[in-house]
Design a protein around this motif. Structure first.
Motif, PDB file in Angstrom:
ATOM      1  N   PHE A 334       8.928  18.418  -9.583  1.00 40.54           N
ATOM      2  CA  PHE A 334       8.770  18.663 -10.970  1.00 40.54           C
ATOM      3  C   PHE A 334       9.200  19.668 -10.689  1.00 40.54           C
ATOM      4  N   ALA A 335       8.620  20.755  -9.928  1.00 38.85           N
ATOM      5  CA  ALA A 335       8.697  22.056 -10.240  1.00 38.85           C
ATOM      6  C   ALA A 335       9.770  22.583 -10.392  1.00 38.85           C
ATOM      7  N   VAL A 336      10.793  21.608  -9.554  1.00 30.78           N
ATOM      8  CA  VAL A 336      11.848  22.846  -9.373  1.00 30.78           C
ATOM      9  C   VAL A 336      12.741  22.321 -10.743  1.00 30.78           C
ATOM     10  N   GLY A 337      13.272  20.992 -11.134  1.00 34.08           N
ATOM     11  CA  GLY A 337      13.390  20.244 -12.610  1.00 34.08           C
ATOM     12  C   GLY A 337      12.727  21.679 -12.827  1.00 34.08           C
ATOM     13  N   LEU A 338      11.655  21.818 -13.452  1.00 32.52           N
ATOM     14  CA  LEU A 338      10.899  22.184 -14.455  1.00 32.52           C
ATOM     15  C   LEU A 338      12.015  24.427 -14.584  1.00 32.52           C
ATOM     16  N   LEU A 339      12.155  24.649 -13.148  1.00 33.95           N
ATOM     17  CA  LEU A 339      12.771  25.882 -13.472  1.00 33.95           C
ATOM     18  C   LEU A 339      14.358  25.784 -13.463  1.00 33.95           C
ATOM     19  N   ALA A 340      14.519  24.225 -13.709  1.00 34.39           N
ATOM     20  CA  ALA A 340      15.892  24.686 -13.734  1.00 34.39           C
ATOM     21  C   ALA A 340      16.209  24.340 -15.342  1.00 34.39           C
ATOM     22  N   VAL A 341      15.157  24.091 -16.454  1.00 31.85           N
ATOM     23  CA  VAL A 341      15.528  23.569 -17.907  1.00 31.85           C
ATOM     24  C   VAL A 341      15.359  24.852 -18.194  1.00 31.85           C
ATOM     25  N   ALA A 342      14.034  25.571 -17.148  1.00 35.30           N
ATOM     26  CA  ALA A 342      13.717  27.293 -17.744  1.00 35.30           C
ATOM     27  C   ALA A 342      14.994  28.305 -18.049  1.00 35.30           C
ATOM     28  N   ALA A 343      15.739  28.051 -16.934  1.00 36.12           N
ATOM     29  CA  ALA A 343      16.738  29.126 -16.867  1.00 36.12           C
ATOM     30  C   ALA A 343      17.827  28.530 -17.815  1.00 36.12           C
ATOM     31  N   ALA A 344      17.661  27.574 -18.074  1.00 35.70           N
ATOM     32  CA  ALA A 344      19.466  26.678 -18.913  1.00 35.70           C
ATOM     33  C   ALA A 344      18.276  27.689 -20.528  1.00 35.70           C
ATOM     34  N   ALA A 345      17.107  27.271 -20.782  1.00 31.05           N
ATOM     35  CA  ALA A 345      16.326  28.601 -22.350  1.00 31.05           C
ATOM     36  C   ALA A 345      16.777  29.630 -21.856  1.00 31.05           C
ATOM     37  N   ALA A 346      17.327  30.825 -20.264  1.00 29.52           N
ATOM     38  CA  ALA A 346      17.470  31.916 -20.613  1.00 29.52           C
ATOM     39  C   ALA A 346      18.690  32.069 -20.012  1.00 29.52           C
ATOM     40  N   LEU A 347      19.579  31.512 -19.986  1.00 28.27           N
ATOM     41  CA  LEU A 347      21.010  31.066 -20.537  1.00 28.27           C
ATOM     42  C   LEU A 347      21.551  31.179 -21.721  1.00 28.27           C
ATOM     43  N   ALA A 435      16.251  29.570 -28.776  1.00 26.60           N
ATOM     44  CA  ALA A 435      15.512  28.940 -27.432  1.00 26.60           C
ATOM     45  C   ALA A 435      14.416  29.845 -26.914  1.00 26.60           C
ATOM     46  N   LEU A 436      14.558  30.897 -26.457  1.00 26.90           N
ATOM     47  CA  LEU A 436      13.389  31.318 -26.015  1.00 26.90           C
ATOM     48  C   LEU A 436      11.745  30.443 -25.798  1.00 26.90           C
ATOM     49  N   TRP A 437      11.845  30.070 -27.602  1.00 25.35           N
ATOM     50  CA  TRP A 437      10.934  28.949 -27.366  1.00 25.35           C
ATOM     51  C   TRP A 437      10.865  27.899 -26.053  1.00 25.35           C
ATOM     52  N   GLY A 438      11.883  28.088 -25.685  1.00 29.55           N
ATOM     53  CA  GLY A 438      12.121  26.639 -24.587  1.00 29.55           C
ATOM     54  C   GLY A 438      10.504  27.044 -23.304  1.00 29.55           C
ATOM     55  N   LEU A 439      10.727  28.395 -23.367  1.00 26.37           N
ATOM     56  CA  LEU A 439      10.112  29.098 -21.556  1.00 26.37           C
ATOM     57  C   LEU A 439       8.503  28.956 -22.148  1.00 26.37           C
ATOM     58  N   PRO A 440       7.878  29.133 -23.692  1.00 27.88           N
ATOM     59  CA  PRO A 440       5.861  28.755 -23.452  1.00 27.88           C
ATOM     60  C   PRO A 440       6.375  27.404 -23.181  1.00 27.88           C
ATOM     61  N   LEU A 441       7.326  26.688 -23.690  1.00 32.42           N
ATOM     62  CA  LEU A 441       6.943  25.033 -23.547  1.00 32.42           C
ATOM     63  C   LEU A 441       7.294  24.650 -22.543  1.00 32.42           C
TER      64      LEU A 441
END
Length: 462
Positions: A334-347, A435-441
């Motif tokens: 689950f943590a790895v999946g979260l990192l991928a979602v966060a990476a998409a927001a950062a990109l 997109a930056l709102w995605g990171l705290p979420l």
């Protein structure tokens, strides 16, 4: 000679049915503009061809889940798909906008079939195959979006609106045939009873919540929005009271209220907001005309094709989850999946104006969504009896639908707030900020499942 692999045949059938239902559910999204122009209604009215499917799916999921908890699971699946077929007929024939809405509402019942299919997998397949199959079923909606959007959009462009809806009818008929031929027969036993009062209260409360988040225009009259909010809260509160006293509750709140299930649903809600926020931003950015100074002006078909990396990586992530769980555990996966979602927001926030970066963000988001979707049922079903699988997962479907609606509404609100008065589209920095709102979420969604539990201190003797 007996079949050496009946389990694998059942696994393939379950996945095929789930994928068909997912594509049917996604049919409405690429056709909203075409509905408006073909039927002479506004875009806001045409949006309801998507929203009503979400409404009926959220309301029907717990009912189908309870029916599927008894001895009539196969019959319940066939009933749900049959309703989708009837809905497909209403959408494919030119009988006017009202019947089109009714048809799309009936197609929403397909969203409730997924939890039943997971219940069948958990009940009928060996433990290792069941976990893998449930993960694949969970990402079917991800794959369905990437398959449905470009294909349905192309059919609409070449043959018209009703032919595009005809694709949904064909897929529903195919799913019904596969389910009828391959699902295991129902076993003798008592049929599950549906708590009608509980279903009515849950449907009322859920519909109110979804209306508030999926149609933010209701807040244009604050009193109306507040009245709807209060009504939804009262209905859900009454539902809880009824369920705790019912002999045969629609949802066993004592099971759903267990710590692992509550934490998984809390994470599902918040992460659903983040995932659909980013998904909405990516698709809207791709279709923004270049005259705005950014964006790529992709047509609906081309924008749909841009979702293919999202679906391919999402499906691949779902298939890799069982191996990842064996190595890193469910919470690690689950943590790895979260990192991928966060990476998409950062990109999306760092370099949205480059086509390669946009496609990369779409692919990485698919990887994260697929991985999280596939592992979430395992986190939700900790300590849940097999008989309650469909019921518990149907509640997760409702929570996920609410999260997706909130994410879509949040994307629209953030972009609207960034749009100057009189302008049609926001400036590019509006997408960056959103997109930056995605990171705290994403970080907030990690708290229920990844926060370290406090252990009681050991007491020394003497």
């Amino acid at each position: 000679m007996s079949d050496p692999a009946p389990g694998r045949r059942l696994e393939r059938s379950l996945v095929a049915v789930a994928l068909g239902m997912a594509v049917v559910g996604s049919v409405g999204a690429p056709l909203i503009t075409s509905v408006a122009t073909s039927t002479g209604v506004s875009l806001a009215a045409a949006q309801w061809t998507l929203t009503v499917t979400l409404f009926t799916g959220a309301i029907a999921s717990p009912v189908l889940g309870r029916l599927g908890a008894g001895s009539r699971r196969r019959a319940t699946v066939l009933l749900g798909i049959s309703a989708v077929v009837v809905g497909g007929v209403l959408t494919a024939l030119p009988w006017g906008f009202a019947l089109l809405l009714v048809g799309r509402g009936l197609q929403g019942l397909g969203l409730g079939v997924g939890a039943l299919l997971m219940g069948i997998a958990r009940d009928r397949l060996p433990a290792d195959r069941a976990a893998s199959t449930i993960g694949t079923l969970a990402v079917a909606s991800t794959v369905g979006i990437g398959v449905g959007y470009p294909f349905v959009g192309l059919v609409d462009q070449l043959a018209g609106l009703r032919a595009a809806y005809g694709v949904g009818l064909f897929l529903a008929l195919a799913a019904l045939l596969v389910a009828w031929r391959t699902l295991p027969p129902d076993t003798p036993g008592p049929s599950a009873r549906v708590d009608v009062a509980g279903a009515a209260l849950l449907g009322t409360g859920t519909a109110g919540v979804l209306l508030l988040v999926a149609a933010p225009g209701v807040w244009s009259a604050p009193r109306r929005g507040l009245a709807l909010l209060v009504g939804a809260v009262v209905a859900l509160g009454a539902w809880v009271a009824v369920e705790l006293r019912a002999e045969a509750p629609l949802v066993d709140l004592r099971v759903v209220g267990r710590g692992p299930v509550v934490r998984a649903n809390a994470a599902t809600l918040v992460l659903g907001v983040a995932m659909y926020l980013l998904f909405s931003l990516l698709t809207r950015y791709a279709q923004t005309p270049a005259s705005a100074g950014y964006g790529f002006g992709l047509s609906g078909v081309a924008a749909g094709a841009a979702l293919i990396p999202f679906s391919v990586l999402g499906f691949a992530a779902g298939r890799l989850v069982p191996c990842s769980v064996r190595r890193a555990g469910a919470r690690g996966t689950f943590a790895v999946g979260l990192l991928a979602v966060a990476a998409a927001a950062a990109l999306l926030a760092v370099a949205p104006g480059t086509p390669a970066v946009l496609l990369a963000a779409m692919a990485v988001l698919g990887l994260g969504v697929g991985g999280v979707s596939a592992v979430m049922p395992q986190l939700s079903l900790v300590g849940v009896p097999v008989s309650e699988t469909a019921s518990v997962l149907s509640v997760s479907q409702v929570v996920r639908a609410v999260g997706f609606s909130m994410g879509s509404a949040l994307a629209g609100a953030l972009l609207a707030a960034a749009t100057p008065t009189g302008a049609l589209v926001p400036p590019e920095h509006g997408y960056v900020t959103a997109a930056l709102w995605g990171l705290p979420l994403v970080a907030l969604s990690a708290l229920p499942l990844l926060a370290r539990r406090r252990r009681p201190r050991s007491v020394r003797a003497g």
